[in-house]
Write an enzyme that holds these catalytic residues in place. Structure first.
Site, mmCIF file in Angstrom:
data_model
loop_
_atom_site.group_PDB
_atom_site.id
_atom_site.type_symbol
_atom_site.label_atom_id
_atom_site.label_comp_id
_atom_site.label_asym_id
_atom_site.label_seq_id
_atom_site.Cartn_x
_atom_site.Cartn_y
_atom_site.Cartn_z
ATOM 1 N N GLY A 58 12.330 -3.228 40.500
ATOM 2 C CA GLY A 58 12.066 -3.423 42.095
ATOM 3 C C GLY A 58 13.337 -2.759 42.580
ATOM 4 O O GLY A 58 13.293 -3.135 44.160
ATOM 5 N N ARG A 79 10.243 2.803 40.108
ATOM 6 C CA ARG A 79 10.195 3.811 41.359
ATOM 7 C C ARG A 79 11.565 4.170 41.460
ATOM 8 O O ARG A 79 11.669 5.467 42.096
ATOM 9 C CB ARG A 79 10.045 2.692 42.581
ATOM 10 C CG ARG A 79 9.949 3.443 43.897
ATOM 11 C CD ARG A 79 9.906 2.307 45.026
ATOM 12 N NE ARG A 79 9.370 1.104 44.941
ATOM 13 C CZ ARG A 79 7.903 0.784 45.086
ATOM 14 N NH1 ARG A 79 7.496 1.773 46.033
ATOM 15 N NH2 ARG A 79 7.285 -0.340 44.870
ATOM 16 N N ARG A 122 -0.705 4.830 49.248
ATOM 17 C CA ARG A 122 0.321 4.134 49.549
ATOM 18 C C ARG A 122 0.218 3.959 51.222
ATOM 19 O O ARG A 122 0.296 2.540 51.581
ATOM 20 C CB ARG A 122 1.759 4.279 49.002
ATOM 21 C CG ARG A 122 1.662 4.491 47.477
ATOM 22 C CD ARG A 122 3.182 4.450 46.974
ATOM 23 N NE ARG A 122 3.975 3.273 46.977
ATOM 24 C CZ ARG A 122 4.799 3.031 48.168
ATOM 25 N NH1 ARG A 122 5.009 3.990 49.000
ATOM 26 N NH2 ARG A 122 5.467 1.824 48.232
ATOM 27 N N TYR A 124 -0.394 -0.019 51.958
ATOM 28 C CA TYR A 124 0.936 -0.870 52.168
ATOM 29 C C TYR A 124 1.295 -0.337 53.629
ATOM 30 O O TYR A 124 2.568 -0.639 53.919
ATOM 31 C CB TYR A 124 2.004 -0.521 51.143
ATOM 32 C CG TYR A 124 1.485 -0.703 49.744
ATOM 33 C CD1 TYR A 124 1.176 -1.873 49.328
ATOM 34 C CD2 TYR A 124 1.544 0.625 48.764
ATOM 35 C CE1 TYR A 124 0.744 -2.061 47.833
ATOM 36 C CE2 TYR A 124 1.462 0.330 47.599
ATOM 37 C CZ TYR A 124 0.890 -0.796 46.965
ATOM 38 O OH TYR A 124 0.646 -1.072 45.867
ATOM 39 N N CYS A 156 -13.269 10.986 53.220
ATOM 40 C CA CYS A 156 -14.285 10.453 54.276
ATOM 41 C C CYS A 156 -13.880 9.301 54.886
ATOM 42 O O CYS A 156 -14.688 8.080 54.474
ATOM 43 C CB CYS A 156 -15.642 10.617 53.624
ATOM 44 S SG CYS A 156 -16.967 11.098 54.832
#
Ligand code: LLP
Length: 447
Positions: free
Chosen positions: A263, A308, A345, A349, A376
């Site tokens: 995290g 990440r 993303r 988010y 589309c």
């Protein structure tokens, strides 16, 4: 955030945010790992994910070496879900990292990529019996038990196979980290793990300790993702050690390992200001030291699961600009040849990204435009507003910090092909994932 200032930019012009080995060459092309991205786009086509291998190594070492320099027994376990493929697992092995997986598919890929099974840690809130059996058969090092159903399921599988398995169990310590609701996981109302306040975590401990097939190594928590400061982790360490100490008093059980999850935040835009890996590790080690001294608890091995923070900033996506639409007084749209299929993303988010032209960096920005994809769907927006110079079809547009949860959440919406992924290091490029073909697209279809 290794920001390399670039000398080819004219004075007074705003510098884009660059990570790792990214720079500009004399032709004012973006280079990464010593490779010209304009040449990479020609060679491999676009959209193209370019990963800066040196940057991945540096981030991995930032975590690992800080623990080692503090003399703390540790495991740095890369969260595969952020981005994985055979080449990535090979790199993890080289850097002596373990990996966390959340499906049999990730276990399969990790082992094929050369990851030693004992360095794999299996997570998930609904692992199927097939997946658990597969993990046991493959010799996966640690299974992180998430719920009561799984205690029974795993125990029955081990009974049948006549085996024992090292496990940890996941606890939701009741810490609300400041991040997007969808990536928040340490709070009480979560689908993951055993809750402390209601007593479920204690019940789980008793059941696991009583099970002859399960060898309990310790406790795990993960408070959420893209967390910028150490505070959430400090609160989690405090809560975890309080409960661990209660268990020591009640059951005489002390953990060998405390797993604090992942995290750790990264920089997507200039507005983001996360801590460096070294600072996160130091803060966690200090907090564990303080709590252990206070409670007279023996110092456990510490494991973390960064995803990440190892891979995001190492990745850059190179797109080719196509059509444009200018609505006078309203907006100027610039469309690229990818979009929500290779980076969902922003749509999912409201994630923010930075970008710039990769083929002529110092052209002066003149207008705010919206970068959209080719899917589309009106929500297929990559960057809502960004200042760019006049853009032409064929220009290359780079979006930085796309290395995490971009390719790994890629999809074939509209039957677009998934992009290629290239690893670059010391002036050399190598294909890590080839671009999908039309044949790949229909490979699963039956007539
Ligand atoms: N460990 C556990 C148990 C996790 O659930 C996660 C992420 C990690 C480690 C790695 O977290 P990281 O260091 O990468 O933040 N798709 C979302 C992120 C979902 C993260 C889920 N769990 C996104 O694109 O932001």
């Amino acid at each position: 955030m290794l920001l390399f200032l670039i000398n080819q930019i004219e004075e007074g012009e705003e510098m884009p945010l660059l990570f790792g080995t990214a720079k500009f060459n004399e032709q004012k092309h973006l280079t990464i790992g010593g490779c010209d991205t304009v040449a990479l786009a020609e060679k491999y086509g676009t959209p193209l994910f370019v990963y800066d291998v040196e940057h991945i190594r540096q981030r991995a070492r930032g975590f690992k070496q800080t623990f080692n320099s503090l003399g703390v027994k540790n495991k740095v376990i890369y969260a595969s879900k952020a981005f994985c493929c055979l080449a990535m697992y090979k790199l993890l092995e080289e850097e002596e990292l373990g990996c966390d997986v959340v499906s049999a598919g990730e276990i399969y890929t990790a082992i094929k990529g050369g990851m030693s099974p004992e360095n794999i840690e299996f997570h998930g809130n609904n692992k199927t019996s097939e997946e658990l059996a597969f993990a046991v058969d493959q010799g996966v090092g640690t299974i992180i038990i998430d719920n009561f159903y799984e205690i029974d399921l795993l125990s029955a599988i081990l009974e049948e196979k006549g085996k024992k398995q090292e496990v940890m169990f996941r606890i939701t310590p009741g810490v609300d980290a400041e991040t997007h609701d969808y990536i928040l996981t340490g709070q009480v109302d979560s689908k993951f793990g055993f809750d402390v306040a209601s007593g479920q975590a204690t019940d789980a401990l008793e059941r696991i300790l009583a099970d002859e097939h399960l060898v309990l190594k310790g406790a795990h928590c993960h408070i959420g993702s893209q967390i910028f400061s150490a505070e959430g982790f400090l609160a989690a360490v405090e809560k975890m050690l309080l409960i661990l100490n209660e268990w020591k008093q009640s059951f005489g059980y002390s953990v060998d390992v405390l797993n604090m999850g992942g995290g750790f935040g990264v920089q997507y835009t200039k507005a983001d200001d996360p801590l460096e890996p070294e600072a996160f590790v130091k803060a966690i080690v200090n907090a564990v030291t303080g709590q252990c001294e206070l409670l007279d608890y023996s110092f456990p091995e510490i494991w973390i699961e960064p995803g990440r923070s190892i891979i995001a900033e190492a990745g850059t996506t190179i797109y080719t600009v196509g059509s444009q639409k200018s609505i006078p007084g309203v907006r100027h749209y610039v469309a690229v040849d990818g979009g929500m299929g290779d980076n969902i993303r922003p749509a999912l988010y409201d994630a923010q990204y930075d970008g710039f032209l990769a083929n002529r960096i110092s052209a002066e920005p003149s207008e705010e435009v919206r970068i959209v994809g080719k899917y589309c769907e009106s929500g297929d927006v990559l960057i809502k507003g960004i200042e760019l110079p006049p853009v032409q079809a064929g220009d290359l547009f780079a979006i930085t910090s796309t290395g995490a949860y971009g390719y790994s959440m890629a999809n074939n919406y509209n039957r677009n092909l998934k992009p290629a992924v290239v690893f670059v290091e010391n002036g050399e490029d190598r294909l890590a994932i080839r671009r999908e073909s039309f044949e790949d697209l229909i490979a699963l279809d039956c007539q």
